[in-house]
Design an enzyme around this catalytic site. Sequence first.
Site: not given
Length: 311
Positions: A126, A167, A203, A231, A233
């Site tokens: 990030e 990432n 996400h 990651e 979802d």
Amino acid sequence: MTRIAALSTIFLAYLPYSLAQLNTLAQKAGKLYFGTATDNPELSNTAYVAQLGNTSDFHQITAANSMKWDATEPSRGTFTFSGGDAIVAQAQAHKQLIRGHNCSRHIAVPLLDITKGRLSWDVINEPFNDDGTFRDSVFFTTTGTAYISTALRAARAADPAAKLYINDFNIEGTGAKSTAMANLVKQLKAENVPIDGIGVQTHLIVGQVPSTFQQNLQNFANLGVEVAITELDIRMTLPATTALLTQQMKDYQTVIAACKAVSGCVGVTLWDWTDKFSWVPGTFAGQGAACPWDENFVKKPAYQGIVNGWN
């Protein structure tokens, strides 16, 4: 039975479930793995651990928090790797791959010993704001962008066999942040800084998968690096409805199909597989039901969406 479980049971009764499972299908599609994140408190749940070790669904595990610097060095000079070791032991018991997460993040600073690497490490996590500028972290404030190349070179020296990733979130579609990521990777490669991959966190929100998602994955892969969905979802505003679960299934299918279509996309990791341990409700008020299994470990339509995406 919860509302989500009831809706899922009714819905899934009409779906043609494949006997093959998620990792089996991913590897059949030429990918290295389908996996999931996990965290140490969850390892005390016997039913959860049984599914976590199901290698037909999961061939890879990411430690959600226990390998971050704030976990491994909670006070200066005091180190503990027991949490990360427990995740590694769980994976090793089932011959699953490990993703190290992470070495440099603005709010959880890095794991110093990265020699546990089995597959890849999120060395830089990030680094960007959504407008493509560098995040004003303690690293950037102190060193500018020099910390990025320093961390990647240190990671390569510590574990030459590991794949080294940057990432980030909100780089699923084309835009300023994705452009900034691409430019950074180009610069690192030009300067001979080791960089092997881009992690696209993914996400997402139900009904909002970017239309440029697949093209963006391809754009990243065209830089000569691996791409991984790290990651995944897809959350919704609660309560869950049949319409939302149906759209969520379609969205999971879209994401997986995009990875399948891009040869440089090496694998997909869920940010935990069950709503019971999802991070979403604690972060986004009124939202949840983001995972392919519900809080009772019952498969939701989203599971079939993943199956459809690989097929």
